[in-house]
Design an enzyme around this catalytic site. Structure first.
Site, PDB file in Angstrom:
ATOM      1  N   ASP A  25       0.544   0.484   0.347  1.00 31.77           N
ATOM      2  CA  ASP A  25       1.724   1.347   0.459  1.00 31.77           C
ATOM      3  C   ASP A  25       1.270   2.754   0.829  1.00 31.77           C
ATOM      4  OD1 ASP A  25       3.134  -0.848  -0.327  1.00 31.77           O
ATOM      5  OD2 ASP A  25       3.776  -0.046  -2.258  1.00 31.77           O
TER       6      ASP A  25
ATOM      7  N   ASP B 255      15.392  -7.340  -1.639  1.00 32.94           N
ATOM      8  CA  ASP B 255      15.025  -6.603  -2.844  1.00 32.94           C
ATOM      9  C   ASP B 255      16.205  -6.627  -3.805  1.00 32.94           C
ATOM     10  OD1 ASP B 255      12.641  -5.879  -1.490  1.00 32.94           O
ATOM     11  OD2 ASP B 255      13.703  -4.214  -0.533  1.00 32.94           O
TER      12      ASP B 255
END
Length: 244
Positions: free
Chosen positions: A8, A130
Site C-alpha cells: 500500500d 469492500d
C-alpha cells in the site's frame, strides 16, 4: 491458493492502515519498490499494489512508483486505488499492471466495468467488494452504503465480472482473522474470490485454503508480514504442501 503480499502506497511511502483509517497509518518504508522486490525474493508469485492517495482523493500521485514496481518484478502485479474511468484503467495497464482493480466505479457506474471487460477481458479486471457489517463501502471506505455485499456481487456477475476481491474492512489491519462466513456467502455466486483482511497467522491461511473449492483462489496478506507475525516463505511452503 496463492498468497499475495500487499504493498500500500501513500505519499510515496509503503504504509499500512487500520480499517482504512489514515490516522492509524504506519510507515514501513520510504521505498515501495524495495518492498515489492523483497516480497518477490521471498517467493511471492503476485503482488497487490494500492495507491491510497488515489483511493482517498482520486489523484494518482504514485503512478511513477507503481510503474517502477511493475518493471522491477517479473511477477504479475494487480493495481488498485482511484481507478474510476476508462482513461485510468488504460493508464494502469500502460504502466505495466497485469490486472486492474475497480472499486467505487463498480458501484457508481457499472457500465464502465462492462466496457473494461469488453476491452481488456474479464480475466484482467478485478472488482473490489469492500464491506463493513455486510454493507458495501466505497470512496476509500469512507462511505458505507445500504447495499449488501452479496447483492452487489450478484449484479457484478450479471455484467460479466468473474473475479472479486473481498475485504471485510472491520478486520483490515486488525489481526482478527478473515471473514469466513462472508466468504462462504459470496462463494455462492460462483465467482473467483481473492480474500483480504484480518490474516494474522499461517493457521488463518490454512483455514482459507479449505475454501479453495468454493472459489477462494488467493489471499492477500498485509500487516502480518510487515510486523513479522510470520514469514512469507514459511506460509507459502505450508500452503503449497496442503493437498485438497
Amino acid at each position: 491458493m496463492i498468497i499475495i503480499p500487499a504493498v500500500d502506497i501513500r505519499q510515496g511511502n509503503s504504509v499500512r492502515l487500520k480499517q482504512g483509517n489514515i490516522d492509524a497509518e504506519t510507515i514501513y518504508s520510504k521505498d515501495p519498490v524495495f518492498i515489492a522486490k523483497l516480497w518477490k525474493s521471498k517467493g511471492a508469485k503476485r503482488l497487490h499494489v494500492v495507491d491510497l492517495d488515489g483511493a482517498f482523493s482520486g489523484t494518482n500521485i504514485n503512478k511513477a512508483i507503481i510503474k517502477n514496481i511493475c518493471a522491477a518484478v517479473d511477477i504479475p502485479v494487480e493495481v488498485g486505488g482511484g481507478i474510476r474511468n476508462m482513461d485510468k484503467i488504460k493508464e494502469v495497464f500502460d504502466i505495466g499492471a497485469a490486472y486492474a482493480i475497480l472499486g467505487t466505479v463498480a458501484f457508481n457506474n457499472p457500465e464502465i466495468v462492462k466496457k473494461a471487460i469488453t476491452r481488456y477481458g474479464s480475466e484482467k479486471i478485478i472488482v473490489a467488494v469492500d464491506a463493513k457489517d455486510g454493507k458495501v463501502a466505497i470512496s476509500g471506505w469512507k462511505d458505507i452504503t445500504p447495499i449488501e455485499a452479496s447483492e452487489l456481487v450478484n449484479k457484478l456477475k450479471e455484467i460479466g465480472v468473474q473475479e472479486i476481491l473481498y475485504t471485510d474492512i472491520s478486520r483490515d489491519g486488525m489481526f482478527t482473522g478473515p471473514d469466513f462466513a462472508g466468504l462462504k456467502k459470496l462463494s455462492e455466486s460462483g465467482m473467483r474470490i481473492i480474500a483480504s483482511g484480518g490474516v494474522k497467522t499461517i493457521d488463518n491461511l490454512v483455514k482459507l485454503k479449505k475454501y479453495e473449492k468454493d472459489g477462494v483462489f488467493a489471499a492477500i496478506v498485509g500487516s502480518a508480514l510487515y510486523t513479522d507475525d510470520f514469514k512469507l516463505e514459511d506460509a507459502i511452503e505450508e500452503i503449497e504442501g496442503i493437498k485438497c
